[in-house]
Enzyme design. Structure first.
Site, short mmCIF file in Angstrom:
data_model
loop_
_atom_site.label_atom_id
_atom_site.label_comp_id
_atom_site.label_asym_id
_atom_site.label_seq_id
_atom_site.Cartn_x
_atom_site.Cartn_y
_atom_site.Cartn_z
N TYR A 5 -7.55 -66.45 -122.50
CA TYR A 5 -8.30 -67.48 -123.22
C TYR A 5 -9.40 -68.00 -122.30
O TYR A 5 -9.23 -68.07 -121.08
CB TYR A 5 -7.37 -68.62 -123.64
CG TYR A 5 -6.43 -68.28 -124.78
CD1 TYR A 5 -6.72 -68.68 -126.08
CD2 TYR A 5 -5.28 -67.55 -124.56
CE1 TYR A 5 -5.86 -68.38 -127.13
CE2 TYR A 5 -4.41 -67.24 -125.61
CZ TYR A 5 -4.71 -67.65 -126.89
OH TYR A 5 -3.86 -67.34 -127.92
N GLU A 6 -10.54 -68.40 -122.88
CA GLU A 6 -11.69 -68.75 -122.05
C GLU A 6 -11.47 -70.03 -121.25
O GLU A 6 -12.22 -70.32 -120.34
CB GLU A 6 -12.95 -68.87 -122.91
CG GLU A 6 -12.91 -69.97 -123.93
CD GLU A 6 -14.02 -69.83 -124.96
OE1 GLU A 6 -14.65 -68.77 -125.04
OE2 GLU A 6 -14.26 -70.80 -125.69
N SER A 7 -10.41 -70.77 -121.56
CA SER A 7 -10.07 -71.93 -120.75
C SER A 7 -9.57 -71.53 -119.37
O SER A 7 -9.35 -72.38 -118.52
CB SER A 7 -8.99 -72.74 -121.47
OG SER A 7 -7.87 -71.92 -121.73
N GLY A 8 -9.35 -70.23 -119.14
CA GLY A 8 -8.92 -69.77 -117.82
C GLY A 8 -7.45 -69.39 -117.74
O GLY A 8 -6.94 -69.08 -116.67
#
Lengths: 250, 277
Positions: free
Chosen positions: A52-55
């Site tokens: 996920y792009e949140s890391g």
């Protein structure tokens, strides 16, 4: 819910989940893509690696997150990295096999708009914007688009190219220097579209059970080509539907 | 170093400043955003990768004239209607926008934190952002001749973030999803950190980000200061509040009532904004 015992959204999500092979690294956006990816992980692809792009790398949420940064993603991830790291060290070098994207508009060459409907300077509808999508579309080995099909969404030309599919046609990705392969399929609530290998134009390759090709053409804002080997999407299994419903709380 | 939220915003955020409130879904400095509205700051350039409901509120309250961002929405719910109203109808005031991709914004902060004038990435190529956003340029690699993209450094006048803990000397500790906060603080001229608690000693936590006090201008103890987003280890995301924001955001009058009740009707202290004791 149709008389078939599942809804058109459910067959779309199940079909999208089947596009993911076990062990793949998958860059996931929120909404339908996240539902499909988690369904795949709970059924045929237990080793799917969700990014996920949140890391959060390797997240294994037990409930569907509402956002790409929910606590359940961090708690269940192999590791949590910074946002610059997820884009620079993981997405940019081509370490992600498949990117899952949605769209507000998509055109015949699978270019995606999530920025504005209408003129940029005087938009009819201002949409959220790019987020991670331009680089997901550029750098993943392949891209799967999951979107409900209608003339409003499937347009001859998008009002704004937020994320590049095949640009204006064959050879454009190579000319632009985009390293990923581009959209491999577009999965809708009516069927499955794939780019024609010669023209790069989205072509109907499969209709979901009970859907006529004419319905799909009527829901498309260009003269949609239909594959001579048009298939019917295999029905969702009872197991797939049970897992999907447990995920979405229905 | 340790200040009240009211004092921190008064001293560090000025009319016309470029202000970044960062937090990637987690640890969003919501109470600080409300204090900026309460102090009626004007003419701000607001910077944030993911402007969500607190930026919708700042924009609707008329605090901003410019927004630099990469994704503006209500995560998992839909659009931001105060943001839409400002862009589509210039209400309550015109809002100039500069939009990027996440990769571009993240790299702009990295360049800012690194003391470089710009960052290089593989990004934006072929999109209509090129040409629309002035701060995107093609650049040729001097070693390989490859065409890449350059974006200028972001150096906010002030960056505001929320963290779990600080010690009394002003060292700040955060963990869980830490987004781009370290880069955003290091890129800024000044920084304000709101925290859940101020402690004597910071016990190490796996995966933590530690901001040494020398890069933190001021710390304010604001328990619950990230709600309705969440603080890992303290409280969960209030998903219902994000859903409930949608109808308020859609209606100018409902928004006006919300603003009077939830922001102007409350002192900073009522949101927990008091100096550490």
């Amino acid at each position: 819910m149709s008389t078939r015992g599942y809804s058109s959204d459910e067959v779309m999500t199940v079909t999208a989940a089947r596009a993911l092979a076990d062990g793949m690294a998958c860059f996931v956006g929120i909404g339908l893509p996240s539902t499909a990816a988690n369904l795949a992980r709970r059924t045929h692809a237990p080793n799917l690696w969700l990014v996920y792009e949140s890391g959060t790398l390797g997240a294994r949420p037990d409930t569907l997150p509402l956002s790409i940064g929910d606590g359940v993603l961090a708690e269940t991830a192999d590791t949590v990295v910074s946002v610059p790291e997820v884009f620079n060290y993981w997405l940019q070098p081509g370490r992600i096999d498949v990117g899952f994207l949605g769209a507000a508009q998509i055109d015949r060459f699978a270019n995606i708009n999530t920025t504005v409907v209408g003129d940029y300077d005087a938009p009819r509808v201002r949409l959220p914007g790019a987020g991670g999508a331009p680089e997901i579309a550029a750098s993943c080995r392949e891209v799967v688009v999951v979107v409900r099909q209608s003339r409003r969404t499937f347009v001859a030309a998008v009002d704004f190219v937020t994320s590049v599919g095949y640009g204006k046609g064959p050879g454009e990705r190579e000319r632009l220097g985009l390293r990923g392969g581009g959209p491999s399929r577009v999965i809708t609530d009516l069927g499955v579209l794939e780019p024609d290998p010669r023209t790069c134009e989205l072509t109907l390759v499969s209709v979901h059970p009970g859907v006529e090709p004419e319905e799909v053409r009527a829901a498309t804002g260009w003269e949609l080509a239909v594959s001579p080997e048009l298939a019917t999407t295999p029905e969702p299994t009872a197991d797939e539907l049970a897992v999907l419903r447990s995920l979405t709380g229905r | 170093m340790i200040v009240s939220l009211e004092e921190g915003v008064r001293e560090l955020v000025h009319d016309g400043d470029t202000v970044a409130l960062e937090g990637f879904t987690h640890l969003i400095p919501v109470a600080a955003g409300h204090e900026i509205i309460r102090q009626r700051r004007r003419g701000l350039t607001l910077v944030r990768m993911t402007p969500d409901i607190v930026y919708d509120q700042l924009i609707g309250a008329g605090s901003a004239t410019r927004l630099v961002f990469s994704w503006g929405g209500n995560p998992g719910v839909g659009s931001l209607h105060r943001f839409r109203d400002a862009v589509q109808n210039a209400w309550p005031a015109p809002l100039e926008i500069e939009e990027h991709s996440h990769a571009g914004m993240a790299n702009r902060y990295v360049a800012g934190a690194s003391g470089l004038p710009f960052a290089v990435l593989r990004g934006y190529t072929g999109t209509d952002l090129v040409g629309r956003t002035a701060n995107i340029a093609a650049i040729t690699c001097p070693f390989t001749g490859e065409q890449l993209t350059a974006v200028p450094a972001l150096n906010p006048d002030v960056t505001i973030v929320h963290a779990q803990r600080a010690d009394r000397r002003g060292n700040v500790q955060m963990w869980g999803i830490t987004g781009v906060q370290k880069e955003a603080v290091l890129a800024a001229r000044r920084s304000l950190v709101t925290v859940e608690e101020v402690v004597d000693e910071l016990e190490p936590v796996p995966g933590q980000v530690l901001l040494p006090s020398r890069v933190v201008t001021a710390v304010a103890r604001v328990p619950g200061g990230a709600a309705p987003s969440y603080a890992h280890g303290y409280y969960s995301r209030d998903n219902d509040a994000y859903q409930a924001w949608d109808p308020i955001s859609r209606d100018r009058a409902a928004f006006g009532r919300w603003l009077e009740r939830e922001v102007f009707g409350r002192a900073a202290a009522a949101q927990g904004g008091d100096a550490a004791r």
